[in-house]
Motif scaffolding. Sequence first.
Motif, short mmCIF file in Angstrom:
data_model
loop_
_atom_site.label_atom_id
_atom_site.label_comp_id
_atom_site.label_asym_id
_atom_site.label_seq_id
_atom_site.Cartn_x
_atom_site.Cartn_y
_atom_site.Cartn_z
N THR A 145 85.44 19.44 85.39
CA THR A 145 84.53 19.51 84.26
C THR A 145 85.14 18.75 83.10
OG1 THR A 145 84.16 21.74 85.01
CG2 THR A 145 83.11 21.11 82.97
N PHE A 146 84.31 18.01 82.40
CA PHE A 146 84.78 17.26 81.25
C PHE A 146 84.98 18.20 80.07
CE2 PHE A 146 83.40 15.07 77.29
CZ PHE A 146 84.44 14.17 77.19
N GLU A 147 86.17 18.18 79.49
CA GLU A 147 86.44 19.02 78.32
C GLU A 147 86.57 18.12 77.10
OE1 GLU A 147 86.70 22.09 77.40
OE2 GLU A 147 86.72 23.21 79.28
N LEU A 148 85.70 18.29 76.14
CA LEU A 148 85.73 17.47 74.95
C LEU A 148 86.89 17.93 74.04
CD1 LEU A 148 84.29 15.24 73.39
CD2 LEU A 148 82.83 16.96 72.38
N THR A 149 87.79 17.01 73.69
CA THR A 149 88.88 17.39 72.79
C THR A 149 88.72 16.68 71.45
OG1 THR A 149 90.30 15.56 73.48
CG2 THR A 149 90.47 17.61 74.73
N LYS A 150 89.32 17.28 70.42
CA LYS A 150 89.31 16.68 69.08
C LYS A 150 89.91 15.28 69.11
CE LYS A 150 89.14 20.11 65.47
NZ LYS A 150 89.80 21.32 65.12
N TYR B 112 77.30 14.33 69.39
CA TYR B 112 77.09 15.42 68.44
C TYR B 112 78.18 15.47 67.38
CZ TYR B 112 73.48 17.49 71.45
OH TYR B 112 72.35 17.73 72.17
N GLU B 113 79.36 14.95 67.73
CA GLU B 113 80.49 15.03 66.81
C GLU B 113 80.58 13.82 65.88
OE1 GLU B 113 82.11 17.81 66.74
OE2 GLU B 113 80.95 18.53 68.47
N LEU B 114 79.71 12.83 66.09
CA LEU B 114 79.77 11.60 65.28
C LEU B 114 78.71 11.61 64.19
CD1 LEU B 114 80.11 8.92 68.14
CD2 LEU B 114 81.94 10.11 66.92
N PHE C 87 90.04 13.13 71.54
CA PHE C 87 89.17 12.12 72.14
C PHE C 87 88.08 11.70 71.15
CE2 PHE C 87 85.85 10.63 75.13
CZ PHE C 87 86.60 9.64 75.74
N VAL C 88 87.50 12.67 70.45
CA VAL C 88 86.47 12.35 69.46
C VAL C 88 87.06 11.43 68.38
CG1 VAL C 88 85.01 13.30 67.65
CG2 VAL C 88 85.15 14.46 69.86
N GLU C 89 88.29 11.76 67.93
CA GLU C 89 88.92 10.93 66.90
C GLU C 89 89.13 9.50 67.40
OE1 GLU C 89 89.37 11.41 63.75
OE2 GLU C 89 88.38 13.34 64.11
N HIS C 90 89.58 9.42 68.65
CA HIS C 90 89.82 8.13 69.28
C HIS C 90 88.53 7.29 69.29
CE1 HIS C 90 91.38 5.11 71.89
NE2 HIS C 90 90.65 5.47 72.92
N ILE C 91 87.43 7.91 69.71
CA ILE C 91 86.15 7.18 69.75
C ILE C 91 85.73 6.76 68.34
CG2 ILE C 91 83.67 7.41 70.29
CD1 ILE C 91 85.30 7.22 72.78
N LYS C 92 85.93 7.67 67.38
CA LYS C 92 85.59 7.33 65.99
C LYS C 92 86.34 6.08 65.53
CE LYS C 92 84.16 11.77 64.03
NZ LYS C 92 84.58 12.95 63.26
N GLU C 93 87.63 6.04 65.87
CA GLU C 93 88.43 4.88 65.50
C GLU C 93 87.86 3.60 66.12
OE1 GLU C 93 92.67 5.17 66.37
OE2 GLU C 93 92.63 7.03 65.20
N LEU C 94 87.56 3.70 67.42
CA LEU C 94 87.03 2.52 68.11
C LEU C 94 85.73 2.06 67.47
CD1 LEU C 94 87.71 3.42 71.86
CD2 LEU C 94 89.01 1.88 70.37
N VAL C 95 84.90 3.02 67.03
CA VAL C 95 83.65 2.66 66.38
C VAL C 95 83.94 1.93 65.07
CG1 VAL C 95 81.55 3.55 65.27
CG2 VAL C 95 82.34 4.54 67.43
N GLN C 96 84.92 2.47 64.32
CA GLN C 96 85.27 1.85 63.05
C GLN C 96 85.75 0.40 63.25
OE1 GLN C 96 87.69 4.55 60.89
NE2 GLN C 96 86.42 4.19 59.09
N GLN C 97 86.51 0.20 64.35
CA GLN C 97 86.98 -1.16 64.66
C GLN C 97 85.88 -2.01 65.30
OE1 GLN C 97 90.12 -0.25 67.36
NE2 GLN C 97 91.25 0.98 65.88
N GLU C 98 84.71 -1.39 65.51
CA GLU C 98 83.62 -2.04 66.23
C GLU C 98 84.11 -2.65 67.54
OE1 GLU C 98 80.97 -4.36 63.92
OE2 GLU C 98 80.73 -2.77 62.45
N ASN C 99 84.97 -1.91 68.22
CA ASN C 99 85.57 -2.37 69.47
C ASN C 99 84.69 -1.99 70.66
OD1 ASN C 99 87.16 -2.99 71.65
ND2 ASN C 99 89.05 -2.15 70.76
N ALA C 100 83.61 -2.74 70.83
CA ALA C 100 82.61 -2.41 71.85
C ALA C 100 83.17 -2.33 73.28
CB ALA C 100 81.46 -3.40 71.78
#
Lengths: 450, 450
Positions: free
Chosen positions: A2-7, A42-44, A9-22
């Motif tokens: 089961t996929f467990e969402l961690t803080k 949901y966390e973004l 991982f969410v932070e990591h994705i947020k960073e990638l979004v900020q860098q626009e690293n598609a």
Amino acid sequence: MTFELTKEFVEHIKELVQQENAPAIRTELKELFPEDITSILYELETEQARFVVNQLDTKLGAKILADLDPNERRDFLKEFTSEEISRYVNILDSDDAVDLLNEQPIRVREEVIALLEDREQARFILDLLHYDEDVAGGLMQKELVKANVNWTVNQCIEELRKQAEDVEKVYAVYVVDDHDRLLGLLSLKKIVLAHKNTKIESLYDSDMHYVETYRPAEEVAELMQRYDLDALPVVNVQGRLLGRITIDDIVDVITEQASSDTLAMAGITGDVEEDDTVWEQTRARLPWLLVGMMGGILAAKFISFFEDDLIIVPAMAAFIPIIGSTGGNVGIQTSSIILQSLADKSGLDAGVWQRLLRMFAVAFINGLIISSIVFGFNLLIGNEVQLAVVVSSALISVIFLASFMGTVTPLLLDKLGINPAVASGPFITTANDLIGYGVYFGLAHLLLDL
Amino acid sequence: MTFELTKEFVEHIKELVQQENAPAIRTELKELFPEDITSILYELETEQARFVVNQLDTKLGAKILADLDPNERRDFLKEFTSEEISRYVNILDSDDAVDLLNEQPIRVREEVIALLEDREQARFILDLLHYDEDVAGGLMQKELVKANVNWTVNQCIEELRKQAEDVEKVYAVYVVDDHDRLLGLLSLKKIVLAHKNTKIESLYDSDMHYVETYRPAEEVAELMQRYDLDALPVVNVQGRLLGRITIDDIVDVITEQASSDTLAMAGITGDVEEDDTVWEQTRARLPWLLVGMMGGILAAKFISFFEDDLIIVPAMAAFIPIIGSTGGNVGIQTSSIILQSLADKSGLDAGVWQRLLRMFAVAFINGLIISSIVFGFNLLIGNEVQLAVVVSSALISVIFLASFMGTVTPLLLDKLGINPAVASGPFITTANDLIGYGVYFGLAHLLLDL
């Protein structure tokens, strides 16, 4: 697994979004199921979520949109143009497409439909927009595989091949006559095992369940649950096959029903969630708090009639809470049991008298035990016997009255066509409080010679 | 086309049973689904029901037994010999067979297993008896179709043909390696559309959900609901395929969970139904009534400390009910919202502080509105301003305290591994009552110069 969402991982994705690293975003999300990506969104922030969805392919994006909570989805899609929305709606299942469009302003809805590339999908959606959300027609999807009764198994497989892309979960092929009237169904298992030249006529099963478009959602849920159905075909009054309802949609209906009944019992109107705004929560909670307050004001007015008695026997005031809370507890217990048995319609309903009789028997035993203990307590702390008698008699009466109210109120509301869960909790508590105090002070007046 | 059970029809069947008119019973029931026959049996005496079931063929009888409510089934099967039971168990799905056997005395259970004609079924049952009811292992059935990854589609269809009789709903074929380890699945749709000589290896889908035997039932339900699964394969720690869980069993888990949570919130322990005996109902309801009573006794003891105050300001007694009921109502509303969000684990959990902050904002608005109205009422009926201030300040404090308790209690119970629904309702109400009266009389003491 089961996929467990961690803080993290969410932070990591947020960073990638900020860098626009598609490319990195695509790599990170590649292994995930659409439902897991939804829980990240949901966390973004809405703007970030939009960036993420835009990096995914349209098919995956459509699945995520179908999975999003309706409230979140409405906010989310505000950031999209009608053209972008139409690309997703084009490949959504028709029932999900209609749900999504119903959340949009009329202008957007019409633009999206006009922009759809798949004209069959547009026709499906226009068909489905007619139906209320809470009837069979509003739950069904148009995607299904149907076969003419005069075909062979081979023709049926060819049809399946054509439709395979559009119909994600097949379950069974529906068999219709030349006028598209539903005759029966043919399971995939039978198709796999049959000879290619066999006529469908000699294979299909006419013993099946179906439902008309106007049937209420709860009835559909009950039917599918009772008969363990994976999918239920929907027909119009002439018996023409219009669509089908699949079990996953019904699981949602059942869960929502249960959660809204629980909220209703707790005195909350509408479907509120913890992360709704303060204003939405207040609006959902205030009405029943006001009803409870009115009950409290009435009780205050009522008790103030007996102020003179209280000056003579001030100890009486001490038992006001136990009278109120016992009435409330017994009332809620009783009404919950009745509510549960109203929800479960497997056999013939017991009559009102039979129900009351059983409830009274339980009330008698509970009342006897509780009033005896309270009687002992009163004597123990040195209260007068007369007061002890008044308190315990009032307790027994309140337990009986609350059992009566708890049985009759939900049955009555149900008869009147009101959801019995809506009004049971706070209504019964308030009514029981008032009745309880009436009995208490009335008995006191009689027995204490006030 | 839904079957509606009428009193007349039940009477008619009862008459036929009395006349021992077996052919007429068979004719009457021929057109019905097993689930409809079940609902007729609920209306008959056990002896009559047994006669009816004995007239039906074993396969139909087995379906009816699987559909019966466990309590009814236990009573019902008391009338059957182990040999008769074994005939039904022989053809039941293995999960239903185990449920049925678990309700029987050990002696009957062992006799039935020894008498089973189908030795594979006996082995299935012995395997499944190991597992607790509320874990994945206890929900799974052994009936499934599996195929070796090295086979062709044709070999897979041959296997399907062999198993078709035993596996009622196929959904998908599970793909395993030579050691029976689960590799993926192959939908029936793909099998129908594939070429007969295609290797399974190149067709199957390795992107799938599965679950280990020891996972709790609620987790399984959440998983199947979240990912819209029809069936979920169950593996052991080595990844070997042991069985599968189908969606209809999960629908039952979800419904039972919702109903037992509602009962727990209403202060009822255990799964009680309206037609349970008076004694069973009393036993389920008495514990929380006693807790409520203890709260009431404590409140009485507490208020009696302030008896002198009440003689000076007898009007104070009149507001005891509104303090108690407002605290109770706010507490239950708050805890229900927290319970609902605990149950729905789609995103990251909000922290306790964030939750409290929001709850307090709602409490502030509700408290302000309610205490203002009550303040106005007090002035209107000519009570002193000081008393009005005491009552309204107490109301606001109670609303805050109840919001705090309603938020923290379920979170704490959940952390401690106790079902938060079990203790939320009555526990919170009782605690709020006591705190509310404390605040009320404390403030009165301070503000009224008593």
